[in-house]
Design an enzyme around this catalytic site. Structure first.
Site, mmCIF file in Angstrom:
data_model
loop_
_atom_site.group_PDB
_atom_site.id
_atom_site.type_symbol
_atom_site.label_atom_id
_atom_site.label_comp_id
_atom_site.label_asym_id
_atom_site.label_seq_id
_atom_site.Cartn_x
_atom_site.Cartn_y
_atom_site.Cartn_z
ATOM 1 N N HIS A 158 41.840 35.734 39.841
ATOM 2 C CA HIS A 158 41.173 37.040 39.744
ATOM 3 C C HIS A 158 39.959 37.124 40.666
ATOM 4 O O HIS A 158 39.513 38.214 40.995
ATOM 5 C CB HIS A 158 40.689 37.306 38.319
ATOM 6 C CG HIS A 158 41.674 38.024 37.451
ATOM 7 N ND1 HIS A 158 42.392 39.116 37.878
ATOM 8 C CD2 HIS A 158 42.036 37.830 36.150
ATOM 9 C CE1 HIS A 158 43.161 39.556 36.881
ATOM 10 N NE2 HIS A 158 42.972 38.793 35.819
ATOM 11 N N GLU A 190 45.962 42.973 37.081
ATOM 12 C CA GLU A 190 46.650 42.084 36.126
ATOM 13 C C GLU A 190 48.087 41.768 36.544
ATOM 14 O O GLU A 190 48.500 40.608 36.520
ATOM 15 C CB GLU A 190 46.595 42.664 34.710
ATOM 16 C CG GLU A 190 45.179 42.734 34.115
ATOM 17 C CD GLU A 190 44.454 41.387 34.042
ATOM 18 O OE1 GLU A 190 45.095 40.335 34.232
ATOM 19 O OE2 GLU A 190 43.232 41.393 33.804
ATOM 20 N N HIS A 234 45.137 31.704 36.481
ATOM 21 C CA HIS A 234 45.083 33.171 36.428
ATOM 22 C C HIS A 234 43.644 33.669 36.573
ATOM 23 O O HIS A 234 43.359 34.527 37.416
ATOM 24 C CB HIS A 234 45.691 33.637 35.100
ATOM 25 C CG HIS A 234 45.645 35.114 34.886
ATOM 26 N ND1 HIS A 234 46.713 35.947 35.153
ATOM 27 C CD2 HIS A 234 44.659 35.925 34.444
ATOM 28 C CE1 HIS A 234 46.377 37.185 34.886
ATOM 29 N NE2 HIS A 234 45.132 37.213 34.440
ATOM 30 N N GLU A 235 42.748 33.138 35.780
ATOM 31 C CA GLU A 235 41.358 33.617 35.845
ATOM 32 C C GLU A 235 40.735 33.274 37.191
ATOM 33 O O GLU A 235 39.976 34.048 37.756
ATOM 34 C CB GLU A 235 40.520 33.050 34.693
ATOM 35 C CG GLU A 235 41.066 33.317 33.292
ATOM 36 C CD GLU A 235 41.528 34.734 33.023
ATOM 37 O OE1 GLU A 235 41.042 35.677 33.682
ATOM 38 O OE2 GLU A 235 42.411 34.915 32.146
ATOM 39 N N MET A 247 38.685 35.149 30.263
ATOM 40 C CA MET A 247 38.111 36.269 31.002
ATOM 41 C C MET A 247 37.461 35.799 32.303
ATOM 42 O O MET A 247 36.707 34.825 32.328
ATOM 43 C CB MET A 247 37.080 36.976 30.098
ATOM 44 C CG MET A 247 36.362 38.130 30.745
ATOM 45 S SD MET A 247 37.526 39.465 31.173
ATOM 46 C CE MET A 247 36.665 40.172 32.563
ATOM 47 N N GLU A 248 37.746 36.546 33.366
ATOM 48 C CA GLU A 248 37.416 36.139 34.731
ATOM 49 C C GLU A 248 36.017 36.496 35.208
ATOM 50 O O GLU A 248 35.801 36.617 36.429
ATOM 51 C CB GLU A 248 38.436 36.786 35.675
ATOM 52 C CG GLU A 248 38.321 38.323 35.829
ATOM 53 C CD GLU A 248 39.247 39.130 34.932
ATOM 54 O OE1 GLU A 248 39.635 38.619 33.860
ATOM 55 O OE2 GLU A 248 39.567 40.287 35.285
ATOM 56 N N ASN A 249 35.036 36.643 34.330
ATOM 57 C CA ASN A 249 33.677 36.990 34.748
ATOM 58 C C ASN A 249 33.261 36.221 36.003
ATOM 59 O O ASN A 249 33.479 35.020 36.099
ATOM 60 C CB ASN A 249 32.676 36.656 33.634
ATOM 61 C CG ASN A 249 33.167 37.064 32.276
ATOM 62 O OD1 ASN A 249 33.456 38.227 32.064
ATOM 63 N ND2 ASN A 249 33.299 36.113 31.364
ATOM 64 N N GLU A 299 35.043 43.160 29.342
ATOM 65 C CA GLU A 299 36.196 43.942 29.757
ATOM 66 C C GLU A 299 36.895 44.463 28.508
ATOM 67 O O GLU A 299 37.089 43.689 27.568
ATOM 68 C CB GLU A 299 37.192 43.104 30.569
ATOM 69 C CG GLU A 299 38.328 43.986 31.104
ATOM 70 C CD GLU A 299 39.380 43.218 31.905
ATOM 71 O OE1 GLU A 299 39.262 41.996 32.069
ATOM 72 O OE2 GLU A 299 40.312 43.870 32.360
HETATM 73 N N1 BES Z 1 41.018 40.153 32.211
HETATM 74 C C1 BES Z 1 41.808 39.508 31.232
HETATM 75 C C2 BES Z 1 41.100 39.244 29.956
HETATM 76 C C3 BES Z 1 40.758 40.349 29.027
HETATM 77 C C4 BES Z 1 41.257 41.604 29.097
HETATM 78 C C5 BES Z 1 39.927 40.067 28.016
HETATM 79 C C6 BES Z 1 40.891 42.576 28.197
HETATM 80 C C7 BES Z 1 39.579 41.025 27.111
HETATM 81 C C8 BES Z 1 40.066 42.299 27.193
HETATM 82 C C9 BES Z 1 42.286 38.154 31.716
HETATM 83 O O1 BES Z 1 42.305 37.987 33.074
HETATM 84 C C10 BES Z 1 43.683 37.981 31.231
HETATM 85 O O2 BES Z 1 44.526 38.690 31.675
HETATM 86 N N2 BES Z 1 43.894 37.071 30.312
HETATM 87 C C11 BES Z 1 45.144 36.863 29.670
HETATM 88 C C12 BES Z 1 45.767 35.557 30.058
HETATM 89 C C13 BES Z 1 46.514 35.604 31.339
HETATM 90 C C14 BES Z 1 47.039 34.249 31.730
HETATM 91 C C15 BES Z 1 47.646 36.595 31.341
HETATM 92 C C16 BES Z 1 44.842 36.844 28.203
HETATM 93 O O3 BES Z 1 43.684 36.751 27.845
HETATM 94 O O4 BES Z 1 45.783 36.950 27.418
HETATM 95 ZN ZN ZN Z 2 44.021 38.808 33.987
#
Ligand code: BES
Ligand code: ZN
Length: 853
Positions: A302, A321, A298-299, A264-266, A122
């Site tokens: 998703h 998000e 959170h993940e 990351m929510e793969n 992502e």
């Molecule tokens: N989908 C994101 C992770 C992501 C986004 C990874 C873009 C790389 C590039 C994930 O679900 C996410 O939002 N992670 C947050 C933590 C969350 C608790 C807000 C993060 O990684 O900061």
């Molecule tokens: Zn997220």
């Protein structure tokens, strides 16, 4: 210079082809990886002749179209594309290409974190793995085979369920995985490594059995308990609150040390920054435990809000998000203290998002253009996005909100949709017109809400005026529609009236019949993300008596701000504030974590946000003076709170013990302003006797900022004990980088050569360089060396990892508001960065926007 093309939402075009299935084979070697990608593709748009696949830095070896090997005349390798000429309506395409994960320092696509192969796709990483329609509205069923050396990589993982394992004669082995759920490429993942594992299980509400695995570097298995518990709590919560069950038999989490983000929510294979998995009392703080709980949840959340229903395009990012942050905030509130959680979430929003929203990089939660999409994983899209969902929840009420969510899942499961589709479900099931509400998605900046009160002949009237800021481009923006929770209190603090007003006009009056002049409690629970402008003298009263804990906290903050601001104008310290602060210390029945929050003075950032022209020296001087005065006035009380709550042998993680640590360490921090040997001795003893990382870090922070001698000894001990634990070393670097002592910049520079530091690991860069860039005192030093150092690092790190570098560039966002002297110094550094010959578009976008004011 870098090509910094702007991409617009209005130019969105549906894909011309779609990919039905994607069978991948990864042959992982020590120098390179060979990818064989077999896709079944269908034409959607009859006008399309060529197939244009996204492809960055890929070495194409061979291409087969319906089993026929294509000559080099049948395809073209363009800058960031592979063009296959003249294809049919439905066909099989096989692409064999080579990549070099070992050399991948951007940490996008397939890369190595230590000895572990892992992926981050992502938003646009997959195009660095194999040529593909790398966009979220193309959803395919994936089958993945990994082949690697069995000794080095005994564990081979991908999305979905494992179909088979096999062995080859040459010491290599393989595994094939199949994910039945069609998904966009950004949710694809693979992992190969020699990993330890912790196992558990979960039985869903309907009785389905799910195996849960957390993989980590060997030796860290004992630190996965809290993450596993959090996962099971999250699975249960989503069933109870949203009626959503998990949909595969297997849920895998892998912790890696090198990761650009948190996690990351793969699908079926989450990949986590190890900082959000590993914890025990000896190495993690209470805040780390809370962070793990919320990121794991959170993940997991998703899986429904993001994976089952995904985004049509990246402009819709807040669809998944903002919504998922709202869900994880509610989860944490339900499992811990609702009051404390809300205050901390609001605090985080104001510290980061309000600053962003007041800067030249301000954007709506649904942006309409970008240069680098990676730059839009922002506090605005996430945290303000969550506030927007929370407003919908407030407007609809819990029941209708749930009905609307059910409708959303029913209507759009398996699809890639837009925020408008989500709002349709909310409006339809909520029975509410959301046309005006939609402005929250398309306008930027934080609105101000001016409050005027009048009381006359038993009539109380409240006039609310919205001041909506102009957009970054100078265009006018319109008033918002939002819920405003409020109450009128009598002089004993009792609620005479409590309701949720619907605010929609630029200015409107609300009237109430009351006997006596009431006291207003407004924006309760922070029901709307606005800045309330109000002039009154009721802060002391509300701090003590409001029945809404958020407003109590907010009043303490506002009173503190008012006090510090008057000090900056040369006035003496307001003794009314000092008195009110003392009354908080005296309160006995308060939840300890909440009380610790009430004792907090406004942050430097909060004060800065209200200054027209920012001067950190002035802010710090006034704040420190107030701190010292409070510490002198309440020395005995603070010491009393300290000793009452200091139970050095307990390391339990229940609310009571977390609260005790929070309030004790807050008291210690206040006392630290005394700069007395007595307090230093207390902190030193705390460091030496502590059995939790929470207490150790709190003590180190106090020592570092008040006693160089004791700090050197304690930090030396700390280093010796933990220098091989990279997660703990992050804390070590952060304490030194945040230090207010003289010489911090020199020490930070020197620490870059520490064997525990590594510029390739984002966590370490964030804790040393990132924390320094938020050290007001030293980053903004009037000699300009702080700026110069960070600018140098942006330039260096941009060559390694552009996403990291543009994150650092964010520390210059307050440029526009700085005083003349600092502004000039900042400008010179920003211009120097901008004139770098091969700057990434990530850094270019941030820096050019900051300078364009
Ligand atoms: N989908 C994101 C992770 C992501 C986004 C990874 C873009 C790389 C590039 C994930 O679900 C996410 O939002 N992670 C947050 C933590 C969350 C608790 C807000 C993060 O990684 O900061
Ligand atoms: Zn997220």
């Amino acid at each position: 210079m870098s090509k910094a093309e702007t991409i617009y939402l209005k130019d969105y075009k549906a894909p011309q082809f779609t990919i039905k299935t994607c069978d991948l084979v990864f042959e992982l070697f020590e120098e390179h990886t060979q990818v064989t990608n077999l896709m079944s593709i269908e034409r959607v748009d009859a006008r399309a002749k060529d197939l244009l696949l996204d492809s960055i830095d890929l070495e194409v070896v061979e291409i087969y179209l319906d089993d026929e090997k294509l000559s080099e005349k049948r395809y073209v390798i363009e800058d960031e594309h592979l063009r296959v000429l003249d294809v049919g309506d439905a066909f099989k395409l096989i692409i064999i290409n080579k990549i070099y994960p070992q050399l991948n320092s951007e940490l996008e696509g397939l890369y190595k974190s230590g000895n572990i192969f892992c992926t981050q796709n992502e938003p646009e990483g997959f195009r660095r793995i194999t040529p593909y329609l790398d966009r979220p509205d193309v959803m395919a069923v994936f089958k993945t085979t990994l082949v690697a050396d069995k000794e080095r990589y005994p564990v081979l993982l991908s999305n979905g369920n494992r179909e088979s394992n096999f062995r080859l004669d040459d010491g290599r082995h393989g595994a094939t995985w199949f994910d039945p759920h069609p998904k966009p490429s950004y949710l694809f993942a693979l992992v190969a490594g020699d990993l330890g594992v912790v196992q558990d299980k979960f039985v869903t509400a309907s009785g389905k059995y799910v195996r849960l695995y957390i993989y980590t570097d060997r030796g860290n298995e004992s630190k996965c308990k809290h993450a596993m518990k959090s996962l099971k709590d999250a699975m249960k919560w989503d069933e109870e609150v949203y009626g959503r069950e998990y949909d595969l038999e297997l849920y895998n989490i892998v912790a890696v040390d090198s990761f650009n983000m948190g996690a990351m929510e793969n699908k079926g294979l989450n990949i986590f920054n190890s900082a959000y998995v590993l914890a025990d009392e000896d190495t993690a703080t209470d805040a780390n435990f809370m962070g793990i709980q919320s990121v794991i949840a959170h993940e997991y959340f998703h899986n429904w809000t993001g994976n089952r229903i995904t985004c049509r395009d990246w402009f819709q990012l807040t669809l998944k998000e903002g919504l998922t942050v709202f869900r994880d905030q509610c989860f944490s509130a339900d499992l811990n203290s609702k009051e404390v959680q809300r205050i901390e979430d609001v605090d985080a929003l104001r510290e980061r998002q309000f600053v962003e929203d007041a800067s030249p990089t301000a954007h709506p939660i649904q942006p309409d253009s970008y240069m680098a999409i990676n730059n839009f994983y922002t506090a605005t899209v996430y945290e303000k996005g969550a506030e927007v969902i929370r407003m919908l929840h407030t407007l609809l009420g819990a029941q209708k909100y749930r009905k609307a969510m059910d409708l959303y899942f029913d209507a759009f499961d398996g699809q890639a949709v837009r925020t408008d589709d989500f709002l349709w479900a909310m409006s339809e099931a909520g029975g509410i017109d959301l046309e005006q509400f939609k402005r929250w998605y398309h306008q930027s900046g934080t609105p101000k809400l001016h409050v005027d009160e009048k009381f006359e002949d038993g009539k109380y009237s409240l006039t609310l005026t919205q001041k909506v800021p102009k957009a970054v481009d100078g265009s006018e923006q319109k008033p918002y529609f939002f819920p405003l929770k409020m109450a009128l209190l009598d002089e004993s603090g009792k609620e005479i009236e409590a309701k949720t007003l619907i605010v929609s006009k630029e200015s409107e009056e609300f009237t109430f019949k009351v006997e006596k002049k009431p006291i207003l409690s407004i924006n309760r629970d922070f029901s709307a993300p606005v800045i309330v402008e109000q002039s009154h003298n009721d802060y002391a009263f509300l701090m003590k008596h409001d029945t809404n804990s958020y407003v109590r906290y907010e009043s303490a903050q506002s009173f503190g701000l008012q006090t510090i601001e008057s000090m900056m104008r040369g006035k003496p310290i307001d003794e009314e504030f000092v008195k009110a602060f003392g009354l908080i210390l005296d309160e006995e029945k308060l939840d300890l974590s909440f009380k610790a929050l009430l004792m907090e003075l406004p942050s430097v950032s909060a004060i800065m946000q209200r200054q027209e022209v920012v001067d950190f020296e002035m802010i710090c001087e006034a704040k420190e003076r107030l701190q010292k005065h409070l510490a002198l006035t309440f020395k005995e009380k603070l010491l009393g709170i300290y000793s009452e709550n200091h139970t050095p042998d307990s390391k339990e993680l229940d609310a009571q013990n977390i609260g005790k640590r929070a309030i004790k360490n807050r008291a210690l921090k206040h006392l630290c302003a005394l700069e007395s040997d007595e307090v230093i001795a207390v902190a030193n003893a705390q460091y030496n006797n502590s059995v939790t990382m929470t207490d150790r870090i709190a003590a180190l922070d106090v020592l570092e900022n008040s006693s160089p001698e004791f700090s050197a000894v304690a930090l030396g001990h700390f280093y010796k004990k933990y220098n091989r634990d990279t997660l703990v070393m992050n804390k070590y670097f952060s304490i030194l980088a945040a230090s207010h002592r003289d010489g911090t910049l020199d020490r930070v520079m020197a620490l870059q050569n520490d064997p525990a530091y590594n510029e390739l690991v984002p966590n370490l860069v964030r804790s040393l360089i990132g924390v320094f860039a938020r050290n007001y005192k030293h980053f903004h030093a009037k000699d300009g060396y702080g700026y110069k150092f960070v600018a140098d690092k942006i330039i260096d790190i941009d060559k390694i990892n552009p996403q990291m570098a543009s994150g650092l560039a964010g520390s210059f966002k307050i440029y526009k508001k700085m005083n003349k002297v600092n502004k000039k110094l900042m400008r010179a550094e920003l211009q120097r960065v901008l004139s770098e010959p091969s700057l990434s578009k990530n850094v270019y976008e941030i820096v050019s926007k900051i300078l364009k004011v």
